[in-house]
Scaffold this motif. Sequence first.
Motif, PDB file in Angstrom:
ATOM      1  N   GLN A  13     -22.442 -21.345  20.162  1.00 43.74           N
ATOM      2  CA  GLN A  13     -22.948 -20.923  18.853  1.00 43.74           C
ATOM      3  C   GLN A  13     -24.359 -20.356  18.922  1.00 43.74           C
ATOM      4  OE1 GLN A  13     -20.951 -20.968  15.926  1.00 43.74           O
ATOM      5  NE2 GLN A  13     -19.555 -21.124  17.670  1.00 43.74           N
ATOM      6  N   LYS A  14     -24.885 -20.271  20.143  1.00 44.60           N
ATOM      7  CA  LYS A  14     -26.222 -19.711  20.296  1.00 44.60           C
ATOM      8  C   LYS A  14     -26.443 -19.329  21.751  1.00 44.60           C
ATOM      9  CE  LYS A  14     -28.586 -24.125  21.162  1.00 44.60           C
ATOM     10  NZ  LYS A  14     -29.696 -25.017  20.727  1.00 44.60           N
ATOM     11  N   ASN A  15     -27.519 -18.622  22.000  1.00 39.86           N
ATOM     12  CA  ASN A  15     -27.976 -18.344  23.351  1.00 39.86           C
ATOM     13  C   ASN A  15     -29.076 -19.321  23.714  1.00 39.86           C
ATOM     14  OD1 ASN A  15     -26.501 -16.295  24.626  1.00 39.86           O
ATOM     15  ND2 ASN A  15     -27.519 -14.691  23.450  1.00 39.86           N
ATOM     16  N   THR A  16     -28.838 -20.109  24.744  1.00 40.92           N
ATOM     17  CA  THR A  16     -29.886 -21.003  25.218  1.00 40.92           C
ATOM     18  C   THR A  16     -30.835 -20.246  26.140  1.00 40.92           C
ATOM     19  OG1 THR A  16     -28.412 -21.667  27.012  1.00 40.92           O
ATOM     20  CG2 THR A  16     -28.465 -23.061  25.052  1.00 40.92           C
ATOM     21  N   GLU A  17     -31.975 -20.831  26.414  1.00 42.33           N
ATOM     22  CA  GLU A  17     -32.968 -20.194  27.273  1.00 42.33           C
ATOM     23  C   GLU A  17     -32.439 -20.092  28.706  1.00 42.33           C
ATOM     24  OE1 GLU A  17     -36.601 -22.347  27.073  1.00 42.33           O
ATOM     25  OE2 GLU A  17     -36.742 -22.254  24.884  1.00 42.33           O
ATOM     26  N   ASN A  18     -32.807 -19.009  29.364  1.00 46.34           N
ATOM     27  CA  ASN A  18     -32.502 -18.839  30.781  1.00 46.34           C
ATOM     28  C   ASN A  18     -33.631 -19.467  31.589  1.00 46.34           C
ATOM     29  OD1 ASN A  18     -32.386 -17.739  33.486  1.00 46.34           O
ATOM     30  ND2 ASN A  18     -30.982 -16.172  32.721  1.00 46.34           N
ATOM     31  N   ARG A  19     -33.291 -20.459  32.395  1.00 43.47           N
ATOM     32  CA  ARG A  19     -34.316 -21.225  33.122  1.00 43.47           C
ATOM     33  C   ARG A  19     -35.092 -20.381  34.125  1.00 43.47           C
ATOM     34  NH1 ARG A  19     -30.608 -24.327  37.611  1.00 43.47           N
ATOM     35  NH2 ARG A  19     -28.797 -22.952  37.371  1.00 43.47           N
ATOM     36  N   PHE A  20     -34.547 -19.205  34.506  1.00 43.55           N
ATOM     37  CA  PHE A  20     -35.201 -18.371  35.506  1.00 43.55           C
ATOM     38  C   PHE A  20     -36.112 -17.302  34.908  1.00 43.55           C
ATOM     39  CE2 PHE A  20     -31.082 -19.572  37.565  1.00 43.55           C
ATOM     40  CZ  PHE A  20     -31.624 -20.451  38.485  1.00 43.55           C
ATOM     41  N   LEU A  21     -36.075 -17.139  33.585  1.00 39.54           N
ATOM     42  CA  LEU A  21     -36.854 -16.081  32.957  1.00 39.54           C
ATOM     43  C   LEU A  21     -38.158 -16.616  32.378  1.00 39.54           C
ATOM     44  CD1 LEU A  21     -34.113 -14.015  31.086  1.00 39.54           C
ATOM     45  CD2 LEU A  21     -35.003 -13.714  33.404  1.00 39.54           C
ATOM     46  N   GLN A  22     -39.207 -15.808  32.503  1.00 37.62           N
ATOM     47  CA  GLN A  22     -40.517 -16.221  32.007  1.00 37.62           C
ATOM     48  C   GLN A  22     -40.591 -16.142  30.483  1.00 37.62           C
ATOM     49  OE1 GLN A  22     -43.700 -13.854  33.574  1.00 37.62           O
ATOM     50  NE2 GLN A  22     -45.308 -14.964  32.489  1.00 37.62           N
ATOM     51  N   HIS A  23     -39.967 -15.115  29.918  1.00 38.39           N
ATOM     52  CA  HIS A  23     -40.037 -14.894  28.478  1.00 38.39           C
ATOM     53  C   HIS A  23     -38.761 -15.370  27.801  1.00 38.39           C
ATOM     54  CE1 HIS A  23     -43.714 -12.633  29.067  1.00 38.39           C
ATOM     55  NE2 HIS A  23     -43.100 -11.884  29.976  1.00 38.39           N
ATOM     56  N   VAL A  24     -38.912 -15.853  26.569  1.00 40.53           N
ATOM     57  CA  VAL A  24     -37.806 -16.409  25.808  1.00 40.53           C
ATOM     58  C   VAL A  24     -37.608 -15.599  24.535  1.00 40.53           C
ATOM     59  CG1 VAL A  24     -36.958 -18.426  24.554  1.00 40.53           C
ATOM     60  CG2 VAL A  24     -38.220 -18.726  26.694  1.00 40.53           C
ATOM     61  N   PHE A  25     -36.334 -15.241  24.276  1.00 32.77           N
ATOM     62  CA  PHE A  25     -35.986 -14.537  23.044  1.00 32.77           C
ATOM     63  C   PHE A  25     -35.470 -15.560  22.040  1.00 32.77           C
ATOM     64  CE2 PHE A  25     -32.751 -12.541  20.369  1.00 32.77           C
ATOM     65  CZ  PHE A  25     -33.473 -11.490  19.821  1.00 32.77           C
ATOM     66  N   GLU A  26     -36.073 -15.606  20.864  1.00 34.69           N
ATOM     67  CA  GLU A  26     -35.695 -16.585  19.850  1.00 34.69           C
ATOM     68  C   GLU A  26     -35.261 -15.872  18.575  1.00 34.69           C
ATOM     69  OE1 GLU A  26     -37.680 -20.292  17.319  1.00 34.69           O
ATOM     70  OE2 GLU A  26     -38.825 -19.250  18.867  1.00 34.69           O
ATOM     71  N   MET A  27     -34.116 -16.277  18.026  1.00 36.84           N
ATOM     72  CA  MET A  27     -33.618 -15.738  16.768  1.00 36.84           C
ATOM     73  C   MET A  27     -34.139 -16.641  15.649  1.00 36.84           C
ATOM     74  SD  MET A  27     -31.587 -13.124  15.868  1.00 36.84           S
ATOM     75  CE  MET A  27     -30.318 -12.876  17.111  1.00 36.84           C
ATOM     76  N   ARG A  28     -35.200 -16.207  14.990  1.00 35.22           N
ATOM     77  CA  ARG A  28     -35.857 -17.032  13.966  1.00 35.22           C
ATOM     78  C   ARG A  28     -35.075 -16.999  12.655  1.00 35.22           C
ATOM     79  NH1 ARG A  28     -41.611 -17.843  14.191  1.00 35.22           N
ATOM     80  NH2 ARG A  28     -41.612 -17.337  11.968  1.00 35.22           N
ATOM     81  N   ASP A  29     -35.179 -18.115  11.906  1.00 45.89           N
ATOM     82  CA  ASP A  29     -34.463 -18.215  10.636  1.00 45.89           C
ATOM     83  C   ASP A  29     -34.930 -17.175   9.629  1.00 45.89           C
ATOM     84  OD1 ASP A  29     -32.933 -20.299  11.543  1.00 45.89           O
ATOM     85  OD2 ASP A  29     -34.210 -21.864  10.693  1.00 45.89           O
ATOM     86  N   ASP A  30     -36.236 -16.853   9.625  1.00 47.80           N
ATOM     87  CA  ASP A  30     -36.716 -15.871   8.656  1.00 47.80           C
ATOM     88  C   ASP A  30     -36.165 -14.474   8.953  1.00 47.80           C
ATOM     89  OD1 ASP A  30     -38.176 -15.674  10.968  1.00 47.80           O
ATOM     90  OD2 ASP A  30     -40.131 -15.499  10.013  1.00 47.80           O
ATOM     91  N   PHE A  31     -35.967 -14.173  10.249  1.00 49.88           N
ATOM     92  CA  PHE A  31     -35.360 -12.890  10.611  1.00 49.88           C
ATOM     93  C   PHE A  31     -33.898 -12.855  10.192  1.00 49.88           C
ATOM     94  CE2 PHE A  31     -32.883 -10.510  13.843  1.00 49.88           C
ATOM     95  CZ  PHE A  31     -33.324  -9.239  13.515  1.00 49.88           C
ATOM     96  N   LEU A  32     -33.172 -13.964  10.406  1.00 55.55           N
ATOM     97  CA  LEU A  32     -31.774 -14.031   9.994  1.00 55.55           C
ATOM     98  C   LEU A  32     -31.637 -13.879   8.486  1.00 55.55           C
ATOM     99  CD1 LEU A  32     -30.559 -16.994  12.259  1.00 55.55           C
ATOM    100  CD2 LEU A  32     -30.034 -14.573  12.547  1.00 55.55           C
ATOM    101  N   GLU A  33     -32.547 -14.482   7.738  1.00 55.55           N
ATOM    102  CA  GLU A  33     -32.516 -14.375   6.275  1.00 55.55           C
ATOM    103  C   GLU A  33     -32.800 -12.949   5.838  1.00 55.55           C
ATOM    104  OE1 GLU A  33     -32.108 -15.586   2.280  1.00 55.55           O
ATOM    105  OE2 GLU A  33     -31.373 -16.332   4.212  1.00 55.55           O
ATOM    106  N   PHE A  34     -33.735 -12.288   6.502  1.00 53.72           N
ATOM    107  CA  PHE A  34     -34.040 -10.892   6.192  1.00 53.72           C
ATOM    108  C   PHE A  34     -32.797 -10.018   6.412  1.00 53.72           C
ATOM    109  CE2 PHE A  34     -35.092  -6.706   7.930  1.00 53.72           C
ATOM    110  CZ  PHE A  34     -35.815  -6.160   6.878  1.00 53.72           C
ATOM    111  N   CYS A  35     -32.094 -10.234   7.539  1.00 59.79           N
ATOM    112  CA  CYS A  35     -30.894  -9.453   7.827  1.00 59.79           C
ATOM    113  C   CYS A  35     -29.819  -9.700   6.769  1.00 59.79           C
ATOM    114  CB  CYS A  35     -30.358  -9.800   9.213  1.00 59.79           C
ATOM    115  SG  CYS A  35     -31.426  -9.254  10.571  1.00 59.79           S
ATOM    116  N   ARG A  36     -29.710 -10.949   6.333  1.00 58.13           N
ATOM    117  CA  ARG A  36     -28.708 -11.261   5.316  1.00 58.13           C
ATOM    118  C   ARG A  36     -29.017 -10.533   4.011  1.00 58.13           C
ATOM    119  NH1 ARG A  36     -27.766 -14.332   0.979  1.00 58.13           N
ATOM    120  NH2 ARG A  36     -29.918 -15.108   0.927  1.00 58.13           N
ATOM    121  N   LEU A  37     -30.265 -10.540   3.586  1.00 56.66           N
ATOM    122  CA  LEU A  37     -30.656  -9.897   2.339  1.00 56.66           C
ATOM    123  C   LEU A  37     -30.496  -8.379   2.420  1.00 56.66           C
ATOM    124  CD1 LEU A  37     -33.845 -11.995   1.485  1.00 56.66           C
ATOM    125  CD2 LEU A  37     -31.592 -12.121   0.382  1.00 56.66           C
TER     126      LEU A  37
END
Length: 357
Positions: A13-37
């Motif tokens: 149900q989600k993408n977990t962090e990749n332990r080998f990557l330095q940077h993390v991509f996070e799907m924030r709730d405010d962004f999801l709400e913006f997309c919904r609206l």
Amino acid sequence: MSSREFLKGRGAQKNTENRFLQHVFEMRDDFLEFCRLEGEEAENNKTQYIPIFPKTIVNKVDSPDVGMGYSMNPYQGCEHGCIYCYARNTHEYWGYSPGLDFERRILVKKSAPELLEAKIKHKNWKAHTIVLSGNTDCYQPAEQKFEITRKCLEVFLKYRHPVGIITKNALVLRDLDILKKLNEHRLIGVNISVTTLSEETRRKLEPRTASIQKRLKTIQVLSENQIPVNAMLAPMIPGINSHELLPLAKTVAEHGALSFGLTVVRLNGAIGQIFSDWIKKAMPDRAEKVLHQIQDCHGGTVNDSRFGTRTRGEGKIAEQIHEMAQIARKRYFKGKVFPPLNLELHEQYKDGQMRLF
């Protein structure tokens, strides 16, 4: 529960962090709400097929728990989306998440048949059963498009080399013509995974797999053609499908399976996080009970990495599962034997034709 909270048609149900990557991509709730609206999709849920170009395709398996010497995987990642799949962790090596990426970004090895042919033609290669697939399903939906597995089976037949198959997809019957020819020389054994007899449970655990009835029919058709079938009743998950072990064993035996194998679920690496998130959304009423019972099988954790115990489990629940397995073998598989494959022909066919002198 809203559709945004539970993603239908996928396991994770989600993408977990990749332990080998330095940077993390996070799907924030405010962004999801913006997309919904705005009426926009936050992310593309379509499956992507990405070609890759490996130098080798046959892998030596060193684990004493797996029960195979060599394996090969025409695809990395698997659209079946089985939530418990141990192969999810391997997607991190390619720079992806073992969560949704594992199901939506399928890496395709179009050169697999050529690499396989080069391997088994090598002068130093001695015939050992090579298993399709030790990691991800060789008959997942991508196979309908690319037919890499079928081309590999043609290579095995050409060189009279033994091959095993592990799958939970009825698509294997598409290649019945080749399987029958391989079986004339005792070169094929098929392992069909049947995890539950409940379609409701199957849809939750393995959302894009073949139905249970199709898998049972696959066992029946293969068996009617004298192709040996082993049923993989794995993994056994306490509180979800472990209570089905005896009826599962009885049913696959009635459909022609010669043997069965099982493992007790373990949630290694990132799978613990992925599974925990999933079960709290898919089965909230029993989530904590299931997680605690899995922990009971692995000394208080959801994962045990020790050879010899990691797939068997330990403790009372694991013992009960294995006791039921012993009863099932005595009751439903008495006198049945899964035959060994033929290792003797390949050397004569190494150059692609029978040696006459």
